[in-house]
Design a protein around this motif. Structure first.
Motif, PDB file in Angstrom:
ATOM      1  N   UNK A  83     -52.797  -6.477  57.558  1.00  0.00           N
ATOM      2  CA  UNK A  83     -54.005  -5.960  58.285  1.00  0.00           C
ATOM      3  C   UNK A  83     -54.259  -7.022  59.459  1.00  0.00           C
ATOM      4  N   UNK A  84     -54.286  -8.565  58.968  1.00  0.00           N
ATOM      5  CA  UNK A  84     -54.668  -9.517  59.683  1.00  0.00           C
ATOM      6  C   UNK A  84     -53.790  -9.404  61.010  1.00  0.00           C
ATOM      7  N   UNK A  85     -52.576  -9.391  60.648  1.00  0.00           N
ATOM      8  CA  UNK A  85     -51.712  -9.406  62.075  1.00  0.00           C
ATOM      9  C   UNK A  85     -51.729  -8.277  63.084  1.00  0.00           C
ATOM     10  N   UNK A  86     -52.129  -6.963  62.354  1.00  0.00           N
ATOM     11  CA  UNK A  86     -52.118  -5.803  63.167  1.00  0.00           C
ATOM     12  C   UNK A  86     -53.660  -5.998  64.100  1.00  0.00           C
ATOM     13  N   UNK A  87     -54.572  -6.655  63.496  1.00  0.00           N
ATOM     14  CA  UNK A  87     -55.865  -6.941  63.855  1.00  0.00           C
ATOM     15  C   UNK A  87     -55.721  -7.963  65.255  1.00  0.00           C
ATOM     16  N   UNK A  88     -54.868  -9.028  65.007  1.00  0.00           N
ATOM     17  CA  UNK A  88     -54.407 -10.035  65.975  1.00  0.00           C
ATOM     18  C   UNK A  88     -53.915  -9.396  66.978  1.00  0.00           C
ATOM     19  N   UNK A  89     -52.814  -8.379  66.839  1.00  0.00           N
ATOM     20  CA  UNK A  89     -52.070  -7.908  67.729  1.00  0.00           C
ATOM     21  C   UNK A  89     -52.933  -6.977  68.769  1.00  0.00           C
ATOM     22  N   UNK A  90     -53.934  -6.335  68.367  1.00  0.00           N
ATOM     23  CA  UNK A  90     -54.697  -5.215  68.850  1.00  0.00           C
ATOM     24  C   UNK A  90     -54.069  -3.931  69.027  1.00  0.00           C
ATOM     25  N   UNK A  97     -56.611  -2.026  74.404  1.00  0.00           N
ATOM     26  CA  UNK A  97     -56.364  -3.185  73.394  1.00  0.00           C
ATOM     27  C   UNK A  97     -57.770  -4.082  73.768  1.00  0.00           C
ATOM     28  N   UNK A  98     -58.350  -4.718  72.581  1.00  0.00           N
ATOM     29  CA  UNK A  98     -59.582  -5.394  72.840  1.00  0.00           C
ATOM     30  C   UNK A  98     -59.297  -6.874  73.422  1.00  0.00           C
ATOM     31  N   UNK A  99     -59.936  -7.480  74.589  1.00  0.00           N
ATOM     32  CA  UNK A  99     -59.686  -8.758  74.855  1.00  0.00           C
ATOM     33  C   UNK A  99     -59.863  -9.669  73.438  1.00  0.00           C
ATOM     34  N   UNK A 100     -59.041 -10.636  73.584  1.00  0.00           N
ATOM     35  CA  UNK A 100     -59.136 -11.233  72.206  1.00  0.00           C
ATOM     36  C   UNK A 100     -57.964 -11.237  71.504  1.00  0.00           C
ATOM     37  N   UNK A 101     -57.372 -10.140  71.679  1.00  0.00           N
ATOM     38  CA  UNK A 101     -56.025  -9.684  70.837  1.00  0.00           C
ATOM     39  C   UNK A 101     -54.780 -10.093  71.872  1.00  0.00           C
ATOM     40  N   UNK A 104     -54.349  -7.216  74.049  1.00  0.00           N
ATOM     41  CA  UNK A 104     -55.334  -7.221  75.310  1.00  0.00           C
ATOM     42  C   UNK A 104     -55.254  -8.316  76.036  1.00  0.00           C
ATOM     43  N   UNK A 105     -55.159  -9.572  75.560  1.00  0.00           N
ATOM     44  CA  UNK A 105     -55.190 -10.430  76.288  1.00  0.00           C
ATOM     45  C   UNK A 105     -53.921 -10.602  77.329  1.00  0.00           C
ATOM     46  N   UNK A 106     -52.800 -10.279  76.886  1.00  0.00           N
ATOM     47  CA  UNK A 106     -51.250 -10.743  77.608  1.00  0.00           C
ATOM     48  C   UNK A 106     -50.499  -9.575  78.169  1.00  0.00           C
ATOM     49  N   UNK A 107     -51.248  -8.295  77.739  1.00  0.00           N
ATOM     50  CA  UNK A 107     -50.430  -7.106  78.080  1.00  0.00           C
ATOM     51  C   UNK A 107     -51.226  -6.272  79.097  1.00  0.00           C
ATOM     52  N   UNK A 108     -50.466  -5.184  79.598  1.00  0.00           N
ATOM     53  CA  UNK A 108     -51.045  -4.115  80.536  1.00  0.00           C
ATOM     54  C   UNK A 108     -50.027  -2.963  80.533  1.00  0.00           C
ATOM     55  N   UNK A 109     -50.307  -1.818  81.138  1.00  0.00           N
ATOM     56  CA  UNK A 109     -49.436  -0.835  81.205  1.00  0.00           C
ATOM     57  C   UNK A 109     -48.786  -0.864  82.526  1.00  0.00           C
ATOM     58  N   UNK A 110     -47.302  -0.354  82.442  1.00  0.00           N
ATOM     59  CA  UNK A 110     -46.814  -0.488  83.735  1.00  0.00           C
ATOM     60  C   UNK A 110     -46.243   0.918  83.948  1.00  0.00           C
ATOM     61  N   UNK A 111     -45.918   1.306  85.279  1.00  0.00           N
ATOM     62  CA  UNK A 111     -45.448   2.695  85.214  1.00  0.00           C
ATOM     63  C   UNK A 111     -44.332   2.988  84.848  1.00  0.00           C
ATOM     64  N   UNK A 112     -43.939   4.313  84.408  1.00  0.00           N
ATOM     65  CA  UNK A 112     -42.740   4.870  83.846  1.00  0.00           C
ATOM     66  C   UNK A 112     -42.582   3.919  82.467  1.00  0.00           C
ATOM     67  N   UNK A 113     -41.288   3.919  82.059  1.00  0.00           N
ATOM     68  CA  UNK A 113     -40.895   3.055  80.955  1.00  0.00           C
ATOM     69  C   UNK A 113     -41.804   3.390  79.619  1.00  0.00           C
ATOM     70  N   UNK A 114     -41.406   2.664  78.505  1.00  0.00           N
ATOM     71  CA  UNK A 114     -42.033   2.809  77.213  1.00  0.00           C
ATOM     72  C   UNK A 114     -43.432   1.924  77.308  1.00  0.00           C
TER      73      UNK A 114
END
Ligand code: CDP
Ligand code: MG
Length: 137
Positions: A83-90, A97-101, A104-114
């Motif tokens: 549970x703790x790791x999935x909470x850190x992941x967001x 994904x919430x800021x702080x995860x 949430x902090x390092x990711x964003x969506x991109x066109x197409x793709x997975x």
């Protein structure tokens, strides 16, 4: 209860130079990393790892994404770490994904793709056991 979980830094995390940042967050949280290696996963391994996603519309692009470069594969250990790791992941979608995860902090969506979201974590005791055995045979 002390648990073990499978943690992955996915190819986008490696390519974007976020390995150190992600491992830093795991260590700062206080979890132990008891095994670590880098591999480019095969399609056979991914079909087993993501068995419940095989046949979904996004599955072919998920496989391309996961095979697009090396993945960091880790076993994490700690009390309630699944549970703790999935909470850190967001949450899965990095836009939501919430800021702080990590997502949430390092990711964003991109066109197409997975949906590229930097990290993976097992979602239950049984999947943790199954996934650890798959990636560390
Ligand atoms: O990774 P997590 O357990 O949060 O999510 P999942 O629902 O088990 O999905 C596994 C992975 O498939 C996600 O992390 C995404 O990379 C990908 N996925 C996707 O590309 N498009 C979706 N609609 C759902 C998941
Ligand atoms: Mg999942």
């Amino acid at each position: 209860m002390t648990e073990r979980t499978l943690m992955l830094i996915k190819p986008d995390g490696v390519k974007r130079g976020k390995m150190g940042e992600i491992i830093r967050r795991i260590e700062n949280k206080g979890y132990q990393i008891s095994a670590m290696k880098m591999v480019v996963p095969t399609e056979e391994l991914l079909n087993l790892h993501y068995a419940e996603h095989v046949g979904k519309p996004y599955y072919p692009s998920l496989v391309n994404y996961m095979m697009s470069g090396p993945v960091v594969v880790m076993i994490g250990e700690g009390t309630n770490i699944i549970l703790g790791w999935r909470t850190l992941m967001g949450e899965t979608n990095p836009t939501k994904a919430a800021p702080g995860t990590i997502r949430g902090d390092l990711g964003r969506e991109w066109d197409g793709e997975a949906m590229m979201n930097l990290v993976h974590g097992s979602d239950s005791l049984s999947s943790a056991k199954r996934e650890i055995n798959l990636w560390f045979t």
